[in-house]
Design a protein around this motif. Structure first.
Motif, PDB file in Angstrom:
ATOM      1  N   PHE A 178      39.027 -30.450  25.734  1.00 57.14           N
ATOM      2  CA  PHE A 178      38.793 -29.567  26.866  1.00 57.14           C
ATOM      3  C   PHE A 178      37.505 -29.979  27.577  1.00 57.14           C
ATOM      4  N   SER A 179      37.409 -29.609  28.824  1.00 58.17           N
ATOM      5  CA  SER A 179      36.194 -29.867  29.581  1.00 58.17           C
ATOM      6  C   SER A 179      35.015 -29.142  28.937  1.00 58.17           C
ATOM      7  N   PRO A 180      33.838 -29.765  28.896  1.00 62.22           N
ATOM      8  CA  PRO A 180      32.653 -29.079  28.353  1.00 62.22           C
ATOM      9  C   PRO A 180      32.363 -27.758  29.068  1.00 62.22           C
ATOM     10  N   PHE A 181      32.898 -27.592  30.290  1.00 64.83           N
ATOM     11  CA  PHE A 181      32.683 -26.359  31.053  1.00 64.83           C
ATOM     12  C   PHE A 181      33.161 -25.135  30.264  1.00 64.83           C
ATOM     13  N   TYR A 182      34.246 -25.329  29.448  1.00 65.92           N
ATOM     14  CA  TYR A 182      34.812 -24.197  28.709  1.00 65.92           C
ATOM     15  C   TYR A 182      33.991 -23.828  27.471  1.00 65.92           C
ATOM     16  N   ASN A 183      33.051 -24.690  27.081  1.00 68.31           N
ATOM     17  CA  ASN A 183      32.096 -24.360  26.007  1.00 68.31           C
ATOM     18  C   ASN A 183      32.810 -23.984  24.701  1.00 68.31           C
ATOM     19  N   CYS A 184      33.922 -24.659  24.382  1.00 67.50           N
ATOM     20  CA  CYS A 184      34.704 -24.442  23.147  1.00 67.50           C
ATOM     21  C   CYS A 184      35.450 -23.112  23.127  1.00 67.50           C
ATOM     22  N   TYR A 185      35.534 -22.431  24.266  1.00 70.03           N
ATOM     23  CA  TYR A 185      36.187 -21.122  24.313  1.00 70.03           C
ATOM     24  C   TYR A 185      37.652 -21.219  23.893  1.00 70.03           C
ATOM     25  N   GLU A 229      29.096 -17.453  33.853  1.00 70.26           N
ATOM     26  CA  GLU A 229      29.077 -16.711  32.589  1.00 70.26           C
ATOM     27  C   GLU A 229      30.469 -16.485  31.996  1.00 70.26           C
ATOM     28  N   LEU A 230      31.500 -17.048  32.638  1.00 72.80           N
ATOM     29  CA  LEU A 230      32.844 -16.867  32.098  1.00 72.80           C
ATOM     30  C   LEU A 230      32.968 -17.412  30.674  1.00 72.80           C
ATOM     31  N   PHE A 231      32.280 -18.508  30.402  1.00 69.80           N
ATOM     32  CA  PHE A 231      32.366 -19.142  29.083  1.00 69.80           C
ATOM     33  C   PHE A 231      30.971 -19.232  28.460  1.00 69.80           C
ATOM     34  N   SER A 232      30.242 -18.166  28.568  1.00 68.27           N
ATOM     35  CA  SER A 232      28.886 -18.107  28.024  1.00 68.27           C
ATOM     36  C   SER A 232      28.933 -18.059  26.495  1.00 68.27           C
ATOM     37  N   GLN A 234      30.489 -14.857  25.168  1.00 71.94           N
ATOM     38  CA  GLN A 234      31.955 -14.805  25.222  1.00 71.94           C
ATOM     39  C   GLN A 234      32.575 -15.677  24.130  1.00 71.94           C
ATOM     40  N   VAL A 235      31.992 -16.857  23.911  1.00 74.81           N
ATOM     41  CA  VAL A 235      32.487 -17.747  22.853  1.00 74.81           C
ATOM     42  C   VAL A 235      32.285 -17.099  21.485  1.00 74.81           C
ATOM     43  N   ALA A 236      31.120 -16.465  21.294  1.00 78.98           N
ATOM     44  CA  ALA A 236      30.841 -15.795  20.024  1.00 78.98           C
ATOM     45  C   ALA A 236      31.841 -14.679  19.758  1.00 78.98           C
ATOM     46  N   GLN A 237      32.264 -13.977  20.820  1.00 75.52           N
ATOM     47  CA  GLN A 237      33.238 -12.894  20.668  1.00 75.52           C
ATOM     48  C   GLN A 237      34.576 -13.439  20.146  1.00 75.52           C
ATOM     49  N   VAL A 238      34.991 -14.599  20.665  1.00 71.44           N
ATOM     50  CA  VAL A 238      36.242 -15.220  20.218  1.00 71.44           C
ATOM     51  C   VAL A 238      36.165 -15.568  18.736  1.00 71.44           C
ATOM     52  N   TYR A 239      35.055 -16.216  18.336  1.00 71.76           N
ATOM     53  CA  TYR A 239      34.957 -16.658  16.947  1.00 71.76           C
ATOM     54  C   TYR A 239      34.653 -15.501  15.996  1.00 71.76           C
ATOM     55  N   THR A 240      34.115 -14.423  16.508  1.00 75.88           N
ATOM     56  CA  THR A 240      33.967 -13.216  15.695  1.00 75.88           C
ATOM     57  C   THR A 240      35.340 -12.662  15.345  1.00 75.88           C
ATOM     58  N   ALA A 241      36.253 -12.649  16.328  1.00 70.93           N
ATOM     59  CA  ALA A 241      37.613 -12.167  16.088  1.00 70.93           C
ATOM     60  C   ALA A 241      38.344 -13.065  15.087  1.00 70.93           C
ATOM     61  N   ILE A 242      38.200 -14.380  15.237  1.00 74.24           N
ATOM     62  CA  ILE A 242      38.847 -15.318  14.303  1.00 74.24           C
ATOM     63  C   ILE A 242      38.319 -15.109  12.888  1.00 74.24           C
ATOM     64  N   SER A 243      36.999 -14.976  12.763  1.00 76.01           N
ATOM     65  CA  SER A 243      36.399 -14.768  11.445  1.00 76.01           C
ATOM     66  C   SER A 243      36.833 -13.435  10.848  1.00 76.01           C
ATOM     67  N   GLN A 244      36.981 -12.416  11.714  1.00 71.48           N
ATOM     68  CA  GLN A 244      37.383 -11.101  11.210  1.00 71.48           C
ATOM     69  C   GLN A 244      38.813 -11.141  10.664  1.00 71.48           C
ATOM     70  N   ILE A 245      39.688 -11.906  11.308  1.00 74.19           N
ATOM     71  CA  ILE A 245      41.058 -12.079  10.790  1.00 74.19           C
ATOM     72  C   ILE A 245      41.011 -12.691   9.390  1.00 74.19           C
TER      73      ILE A 245
END
Length: 626
Positions: free
Chosen positions: A426-433, A459-462, A465-476
């Motif tokens: 992915f483009s670095p713009f997405y910041n691993c989102y 700030e779309l991929f700040s 926001q990335v931390a929120q995604v990986y928090t959900a993955i870790s919570q699963i």
């Protein structure tokens, strides 16, 4: 030779006592069983002879022979566990002589003197990102002095400074100085005995012909196998006792070796090298994966270690890692960026402490700073290119090529690898989102029209926001593990979650709360995914005459519906093909391939659906409509 600069801790001595006690218990019980098996064999033979002598007949002869074979089978079952020998295969290693690297030998001699141990029997260089102590293990190695060898990975040397390599070698020589390494030899032989006790398949196959001679023999072999199952149950419990106690000792041995390394070089070189280890390993593995895809083109590397260095630099640029002494500097926060788990379980089966625990321990030692040599460790090898190229050749030597081999120059590798990364990443713009998640399904009719500001776009991929995604993955993942704890699939009486200690019985009550938190978190992520679409939809309509975004999203969602079936089909096919890894009768092979053929048809249809089909022409089950 001086004495070791670090004294053994009380916990180290306690874990040593526990490990030795567990091994002693195992040895005593095994000896009692062995003697019992011998006495049982004598009794069975005696009883068999008596049966024949009391009333000689065809039936009593069969009973007598069966009775004797019963005892012999049990005794043979124990005898086959004794002979164990392990010899390390060094064919893929490069034996390093003093004339090959006199400066490295000088460093090792200095460390040996500071640690208070013996110079290694031999020094080997391997391609790995690792350093270790190894020795050939036999029955007598439990009682006689062991000649230890030192293994240094060129992948490690290639990614460290001289001081960092010195710290890692000091850690390994810390193990050289530990008399408790002898315990490891005992544990190895204990595990070999238990493995042979449980590996009764060859035992059954060997005596199946004897078992089928007569129903009397069948009875006694069946009785022997039943008795063996009871023995296996007992020694299965002993396996846990011995290995859990040794794993506790092994973790203390690692802390002690770290303390020795820190006393010689200070904490910083060991800390920075350990933090960089995963990056170095990833980079070397990426090189090898790249050339796996080049086997059909008869292409191999000239020097994988120069390519490893290139990928390390590429990753450092991608993740904006600072560079110091020509090496990326990895922080603990960088490694934990994608791991937002709040769950902590004491892993009794871990042979090493976690990296955060090791770093915390090093920092607690308050070691005074030492003068560090920041020059690359590869400078310790005057003929480093020759050694690296020889190790590279050893890696590729077992590979079967279909034609004349071509060596890929470094410049060509860099260009082609970078092209692959640019194409597939992915483009670095997405910041691993989107690295570990797909866009949430959207109802385009309910998404409001927005006019985003420049700041909103940025700030779309700040990081938040990335931390929120990986928090959900870790919570699963946390919920799944806590469910396993509640169901006693994970053997632990307690765990920590979010800094709070819970007993096993509280796990089931905690899960609904975590599921509710996860549901709310997922709603926030879905809302943000809708906002991302709304922002880009506005930009598309503003700057492009033709709008495709909604269509692309819709296509993706249609294809995504096929994913569960595709994964299930792939898993079924993998399971069905397991027979190719074991010896299988010819008639069974034909049956298995018929099953594979039906799954293969489904898999081909799914691939055609994804690769060739227009999503608008798919029916509800994902099949292509004519």
């Amino acid at each position: 030779m001086t004495s070791s600069p670090v004294q053994l801790s009380r916990k180290f001595k306690l874990q040593t006592a526990k490990a030795i006690a567990a091994i002693s218990i195992f040895a005593l019980i095994y000896l009692l069983f062995f003697i019992g098996a011998a006495l049982f064999a004598v009794w069975c033979i005696y009883a068999g002879v008596k049966i024949i002598l009391i009333h000689p007949s065809y039936l009593t002869i069969l009973l007598g022979i069966g009775m004797g074979s019963w005892g012999i089978l049990i005794l043979h079952f124990f005898i086959k566990t004794i002979s164990t020998f392990s010899q390390t295969d060094v064919s893929g290693y490069y034996e390093l002589k003093q004339e090959d690297a006199p400066e490295l030998y000088g460093m090792i001699e200095k460390i040996v003197d500071q640690v208070g141990t013996h110079f290694p029997n031999k020094i080997y260089i391997s391609p790995e990102v690792n350093a270790s102590v190894f020795y050939d293990s036999s029955f007598w190695s439990m009682f006689l002095p062991i000649k230890k060898n030192l293994l240094i990975g060129m992948g490690l040397v290639n990614s460290t400074t001289k001081s960092e390599l010195e710290a890692i070698l000091a850690h390994e020589f810390g193990h050289f100085s530990q008399k408790t390494m002898k315990v490891g030899s005992y544990v190895y032989h204990v595990n070999q005995i238990i493995f042979r006790l449980f590996n009764s398949q060859d035992f059954q196959e060997r005596y199946s012909a004897w078992q089928n001679q007569h129903y009397v023999f069948y009875l006694f072999v069946w009785l022997a196998l039943k008795l063996i199952q009871g023995i296996q149950l007992i020694f299965g419990k002993l396996y846990g006792l011995v290995n859990l106690s040794y794993m506790g000792l092994s973790r203390e041995m690692e802390f002690h070796a770290d303390a020795i390394a820190v006393s010689i070089t200070g904490s910083q070189p060991l800390k920075t090298s350990l933090l960089r280890m995963d990056l170095a390993q990833f980079s070397l593995s990426s090189v090898l994966s790249f050339y796996e895809g080049k086997i059909v083109q008869n292409t191999q590397s000239e020097n994988i270690f120069k390519e490893q260095s290139y990928i390390m630099a590429l990753q450092a640029d991608l993740f904006k890692l600072p560079i110091s002494n020509n090496f990326p500097q990895v922080a603990l926060e960088t490694l934990s960026r994608f791991n937002k788990s709040k769950l902590v379980i004491g892993d009794q089966w871990a042979s090493h402490p976690s990296l955060p625990d090791r770093i915390q321990y090093m920092e607690s030692l308050n070691a005074t700073g030492k003068e560090n040599d920041s020059n690359p460790a590869i400078e310790l090898f005057p003929n480093v290119d020759q050694v690296q190229e020889e190790l590279t050749q050893q890696i590729f030597r077992p590979v079967q090529y279909g034609g004349a081999i071509q060596k890929m120059p470094l410049a060509n590798f860099c260009t082609e690898y970078k092209s692959q990364i640019d194409k597939n990443a992915f483009s670095p713009f997405y910041n691993c989102y989107y690295d570990d998640k797909n866009p949430s399904p959207l109802n385009f009719k309910t998404i409001p029209q927005v006019k985003p500001s420049v700041q909103e776009i940025e700030e779309l991929f700040s990081e938040n926001q990335v931390a929120q995604v990986y928090t959900a993955i870790s919570q699963i993942n946390d919920i799944q593990v806590i469910s396993q704890i509640a169901n006693k699939e994970i053997d632990t009486s307690s765990f920590d979650y979010g800094g709070i200690k819970y007993r096993r019985r509280a796990a089931k009550k905690l899960i609904p709360k975590l599921e509710l938190d996860l549901e709310q978190l997922n709603k926030q992520i879905e809302q943000h995914d809708a906002h991302i679409y709304a922002c880009f939809s506005f930009l598309e309509k503003r700057f492009n005459e033709e709008t495709k975004l909604e269509s692309l999203y819709s296509d993706f969602f249609e294809f995504d519906k096929c994913l569960p079936e595709a994964i299930q089909t792939y898993n079924e096919l993998s399971e069905c093909l397991q027979f190719v890894h074991i010896e299988t009768p010819a008639n069974e092979i034909l049956i298995q391939f018929r099953a594979v053929a039906s799954i293969e048809v489904r898999l081909k249809n799914l691939i055609q659906t994804i690769v060739y089909a227009d999503p608008q022409k798919l029916n509800a089950s994902g099949e292509v409509l004519e």
